[in-house]
Design a protein around this motif. Structure first.
Motif, PDB file in Angstrom:
ATOM      1  N   MET A 165      45.510  42.844  51.703  1.00  0.00           N
ATOM      2  CA  MET A 165      46.621  43.368  50.909  1.00  0.00           C
ATOM      3  C   MET A 165      47.871  42.515  51.123  1.00  0.00           C
ATOM      4  SD  MET A 165      45.993  45.778  48.825  1.00  0.00           S
ATOM      5  CE  MET A 165      47.680  46.148  48.439  1.00  0.00           C
ATOM      6  N   ALA A 166      48.143  42.161  52.370  1.00  0.00           N
ATOM      7  CA  ALA A 166      49.305  41.318  52.658  1.00  0.00           C
ATOM      8  C   ALA A 166      49.145  39.956  51.992  1.00  0.00           C
ATOM      9  CB  ALA A 166      49.485  41.163  54.171  1.00  0.00           C
ATOM     10  N   ARG A 167      47.944  39.414  52.054  1.00  0.00           N
ATOM     11  CA  ARG A 167      47.681  38.119  51.428  1.00  0.00           C
ATOM     12  C   ARG A 167      47.838  38.218  49.917  1.00  0.00           C
ATOM     13  NH1 ARG A 167      44.715  33.544  53.446  1.00  0.00           N
ATOM     14  NH2 ARG A 167      45.120  34.489  55.467  1.00  0.00           N
ATOM     15  N   LEU A 168      47.354  39.304  49.327  1.00  0.00           N
ATOM     16  CA  LEU A 168      47.487  39.516  47.883  1.00  0.00           C
ATOM     17  C   LEU A 168      48.962  39.550  47.487  1.00  0.00           C
ATOM     18  CD1 LEU A 168      46.397  40.219  45.065  1.00  0.00           C
ATOM     19  CD2 LEU A 168      46.254  42.615  45.823  1.00  0.00           C
ATOM     20  N   GLU A 169      49.765  40.281  48.220  1.00  0.00           N
ATOM     21  CA  GLU A 169      51.196  40.356  47.896  1.00  0.00           C
ATOM     22  C   GLU A 169      51.870  38.997  48.053  1.00  0.00           C
ATOM     23  OE1 GLU A 169      52.634  42.846  46.312  1.00  0.00           O
ATOM     24  OE2 GLU A 169      50.594  43.641  46.336  1.00  0.00           O
ATOM     25  N   ASP A 185      39.284  48.093  58.244  1.00  0.00           N
ATOM     26  CA  ASP A 185      40.627  48.545  57.875  1.00  0.00           C
ATOM     27  C   ASP A 185      41.674  47.461  58.141  1.00  0.00           C
ATOM     28  OD1 ASP A 185      39.742  51.012  56.956  1.00  0.00           O
ATOM     29  OD2 ASP A 185      39.979  51.967  58.924  1.00  0.00           O
ATOM     30  N   SER A 186      41.552  46.776  59.271  1.00  0.00           N
ATOM     31  CA  SER A 186      42.470  45.669  59.566  1.00  0.00           C
ATOM     32  C   SER A 186      42.297  44.543  58.554  1.00  0.00           C
ATOM     33  CB  SER A 186      42.229  45.126  60.971  1.00  0.00           C
ATOM     34  OG  SER A 186      42.504  46.112  61.931  1.00  0.00           O
ATOM     35  N   LEU A 187      41.069  44.293  58.193  1.00  0.00           N
ATOM     36  CA  LEU A 187      40.769  43.247  57.221  1.00  0.00           C
ATOM     37  C   LEU A 187      41.362  43.594  55.852  1.00  0.00           C
ATOM     38  CD1 LEU A 187      39.318  40.543  57.058  1.00  0.00           C
ATOM     39  CD2 LEU A 187      37.247  41.775  56.454  1.00  0.00           C
ATOM     40  N   ARG A 188      41.235  44.863  55.451  1.00  0.00           N
ATOM     41  CA  ARG A 188      41.820  45.301  54.170  1.00  0.00           C
ATOM     42  C   ARG A 188      43.341  45.128  54.194  1.00  0.00           C
ATOM     43  NH1 ARG A 188      38.510  50.256  54.426  1.00  0.00           N
ATOM     44  NH2 ARG A 188      36.634  49.822  53.251  1.00  0.00           N
ATOM     45  N   ALA A 189      43.967  45.510  55.296  1.00  0.00           N
ATOM     46  CA  ALA A 189      45.422  45.371  55.418  1.00  0.00           C
ATOM     47  C   ALA A 189      45.827  43.900  55.315  1.00  0.00           C
ATOM     48  CB  ALA A 189      45.911  45.972  56.732  1.00  0.00           C
ATOM     49  N   ARG A 234      47.174  32.221  41.167  1.00  0.00           N
ATOM     50  CA  ARG A 234      46.491  33.213  40.337  1.00  0.00           C
ATOM     51  C   ARG A 234      45.057  33.417  40.829  1.00  0.00           C
ATOM     52  NH1 ARG A 234      47.544  31.055  35.749  1.00  0.00           N
ATOM     53  NH2 ARG A 234      49.465  32.216  35.458  1.00  0.00           N
ATOM     54  N   ALA A 235      44.364  32.321  41.112  1.00  0.00           N
ATOM     55  CA  ALA A 235      42.967  32.409  41.571  1.00  0.00           C
ATOM     56  C   ALA A 235      42.868  33.120  42.915  1.00  0.00           C
ATOM     57  CB  ALA A 235      42.345  31.010  41.657  1.00  0.00           C
ATOM     58  N   VAL A 236      43.755  32.811  43.852  1.00  0.00           N
ATOM     59  CA  VAL A 236      43.680  33.453  45.164  1.00  0.00           C
ATOM     60  C   VAL A 236      44.024  34.935  45.044  1.00  0.00           C
ATOM     61  CG1 VAL A 236      44.592  33.500  47.520  1.00  0.00           C
ATOM     62  CG2 VAL A 236      44.111  31.308  46.426  1.00  0.00           C
ATOM     63  N   ALA A 237      45.016  35.273  44.218  1.00  0.00           N
ATOM     64  CA  ALA A 237      45.360  36.692  44.020  1.00  0.00           C
ATOM     65  C   ALA A 237      44.172  37.447  43.421  1.00  0.00           C
ATOM     66  CB  ALA A 237      46.595  36.818  43.132  1.00  0.00           C
ATOM     67  N   GLU A 297      39.376  41.031  44.196  1.00  0.00           N
ATOM     68  CA  GLU A 297      37.917  41.177  44.220  1.00  0.00           C
ATOM     69  C   GLU A 297      37.427  41.561  45.613  1.00  0.00           C
ATOM     70  OE1 GLU A 297      33.899  38.407  43.736  1.00  0.00           O
ATOM     71  OE2 GLU A 297      35.863  37.503  43.433  1.00  0.00           O
ATOM     72  N   ALA A 298      37.957  40.902  46.618  1.00  0.00           N
ATOM     73  CA  ALA A 298      37.533  41.197  47.996  1.00  0.00           C
ATOM     74  C   ALA A 298      37.919  42.620  48.376  1.00  0.00           C
ATOM     75  CB  ALA A 298      38.153  40.189  48.965  1.00  0.00           C
ATOM     76  N   LEU A 299      39.131  43.048  48.013  1.00  0.00           N
ATOM     77  CA  LEU A 299      39.554  44.412  48.316  1.00  0.00           C
ATOM     78  C   LEU A 299      38.683  45.441  47.601  1.00  0.00           C
ATOM     79  CD1 LEU A 299      43.399  43.884  48.278  1.00  0.00           C
ATOM     80  CD2 LEU A 299      42.066  44.858  50.184  1.00  0.00           C
ATOM     81  N   GLU A 300      38.361  45.177  46.354  1.00  0.00           N
ATOM     82  CA  GLU A 300      37.496  46.090  45.602  1.00  0.00           C
ATOM     83  C   GLU A 300      36.110  46.166  46.247  1.00  0.00           C
ATOM     84  OE1 GLU A 300      35.477  46.447  41.216  1.00  0.00           O
ATOM     85  OE2 GLU A 300      37.458  45.504  41.356  1.00  0.00           O
ATOM     86  N   THR A 301      35.572  45.033  46.613  1.00  0.00           N
ATOM     87  CA  THR A 301      34.251  45.000  47.247  1.00  0.00           C
ATOM     88  C   THR A 301      34.265  45.767  48.560  1.00  0.00           C
ATOM     89  OG1 THR A 301      33.749  42.871  46.231  1.00  0.00           O
ATOM     90  CG2 THR A 301      32.455  43.475  48.158  1.00  0.00           C
ATOM     91  N   LEU A 302      35.307  45.568  49.369  1.00  0.00           N
ATOM     92  CA  LEU A 302      35.384  46.260  50.659  1.00  0.00           C
ATOM     93  C   LEU A 302      35.678  47.748  50.487  1.00  0.00           C
ATOM     94  CD1 LEU A 302      37.305  43.636  52.817  1.00  0.00           C
ATOM     95  CD2 LEU A 302      34.847  44.120  52.776  1.00  0.00           C
ATOM     96  N   SER A 303      36.404  48.113  49.449  1.00  0.00           N
ATOM     97  CA  SER A 303      36.743  49.522  49.222  1.00  0.00           C
ATOM     98  C   SER A 303      35.552  50.333  48.764  1.00  0.00           C
ATOM     99  CB  SER A 303      37.855  49.646  48.178  1.00  0.00           C
ATOM    100  OG  SER A 303      39.033  49.099  48.687  1.00  0.00           O
ATOM    101  N   THR A 304      34.678  49.726  47.987  1.00  0.00           N
ATOM    102  CA  THR A 304      33.521  50.457  47.468  1.00  0.00           C
ATOM    103  C   THR A 304      32.347  50.431  48.434  1.00  0.00           C
ATOM    104  OG1 THR A 304      32.639  48.502  46.327  1.00  0.00           O
ATOM    105  CG2 THR A 304      34.152  49.931  45.075  1.00  0.00           C
ATOM    106  N   GLY A 305      32.472  49.628  49.483  1.00  0.00           N
ATOM    107  CA  GLY A 305      31.359  49.498  50.415  1.00  0.00           C
ATOM    108  C   GLY A 305      30.183  48.775  49.796  1.00  0.00           C
ATOM    109  N   ALA A 306      30.475  47.991  48.755  1.00  0.00           N
ATOM    110  CA  ALA A 306      29.410  47.275  48.051  1.00  0.00           C
ATOM    111  C   ALA A 306      28.742  46.277  48.980  1.00  0.00           C
ATOM    112  CB  ALA A 306      29.986  46.559  46.834  1.00  0.00           C
ATOM    113  N   THR A 307      27.477  46.042  48.718  1.00  0.00           N
ATOM    114  CA  THR A 307      26.742  45.044  49.500  1.00  0.00           C
ATOM    115  C   THR A 307      26.353  43.860  48.637  1.00  0.00           C
ATOM    116  OG1 THR A 307      24.653  46.153  49.069  1.00  0.00           O
ATOM    117  CG2 THR A 307      25.828  46.749  51.098  1.00  0.00           C
ATOM    118  N   SER A 308      26.923  43.796  47.425  1.00  0.00           N
ATOM    119  CA  SER A 308      26.634  42.646  46.573  1.00  0.00           C
ATOM    120  C   SER A 308      27.891  42.246  45.822  1.00  0.00           C
ATOM    121  CB  SER A 308      25.518  42.973  45.580  1.00  0.00           C
ATOM    122  OG  SER A 308      25.916  44.022  44.728  1.00  0.00           O
ATOM    123  N   VAL A 309      27.973  40.984  45.489  1.00  0.00           N
ATOM    124  CA  VAL A 309      29.073  40.460  44.686  1.00  0.00           C
ATOM    125  C   VAL A 309      28.476  39.636  43.566  1.00  0.00           C
ATOM    126  CG1 VAL A 309      30.787  40.408  46.538  1.00  0.00           C
ATOM    127  CG2 VAL A 309      29.335  38.426  46.177  1.00  0.00           C
TER     128      VAL A 309
END
Length: 193
Positions: free
Chosen positions: A116-120, A109-113, A161-164, A169-181
């Motif tokens: 999100m801050a980095r994305l903004e 959760d801290s990592l997602r936050a 643009r690339a970092v955003a 992508e990282a937020l989506e991966t962490l939100s879905t609990g995916a184990t692959s990228v």
């Protein structure tokens, strides 16, 4: 690169006061070379002592006098000498990336936050760069100096643009609990091993 080199580059644009240099750092060179106002003023004194710049006092009524700095011939020679040396690739020091490296040992959760801050942050910088592109370079570049600034701006736009996109992508991966990228080259890779 040293701060003095960046200040000499700024002064190729036009003579400036220390305050104007600090504002230039805040709105252009500062996007890729950080310096606070006090560092700039200290470096101006060093450059003046070396004979690379000179300050001309401008008398103002109702306000304190100001110093306007210009490059000297010695400063232009020092700038040419610095620019002729090979550059060093930038190194990355990013605590977010280090935390991601230990994804199984950190609070998600801290990592997602943080992501999100980095994305903004990167979306904001992308928006600022797009504004600069539209307002300052709507007709392209008219001089070699402007061409250099435009090339730097294009890299900044691509980077932000690339970092955003990566943050998304990282937020989506962490939100879905995916184990692959999906790797850049295609295919799927298990992120757990």
């Amino acid at each position: 690169m040293a701060l003095g080199d960046a200040i000499l580059v700024c002064l190729t644009e036009r003579p400036m006061t220390g305050y104007e240099l600090a504002k230039t750092f805040d709105t252009s060179i500062g996007f890729f070379w950080k310096a606070d106002h006090q560092q700039i003023y200290r470096e101006l004194a060093r450059l003046r002592d070396r004979g690379h710049i000179q300050g001309r006092e401008v008398v103002q009524s109702g306000k304190p006098n100001k110093l306007v700095y210009t490059l000297t011939s010695e400063g232009r020679a020092a700038l040419r000498h610095w620019a002729a040396r090979p550059s060093s690739p930038a190194s990355i020091k990013d605590d977010l990336l280090v935390r991601l490296y230990a994804l199984d040992s950190v609070d998600i959760d801290s990592l997602r936050a943080d992501l999100m801050a980095r994305l903004e942050y990167h979306r904001d910088r992308l928006s600022r760069f797009e504004h600069i592109l539209k307002s300052r370079f709507s007709h392209g570049a008219a001089s070699p100096a402007e061409t250099g600034r435009l090339l730097v701006l294009h890299l900044g736009l691509r980077y932000e643009r690339a970092v955003a996109e990566w943050c998304e992508e990282a937020l989506e991966t962490l939100s879905t609990g995916a184990t692959s990228v999906t790797p850049i080259g295609g295919g799927v890779r298990d992120i757990n091993g």
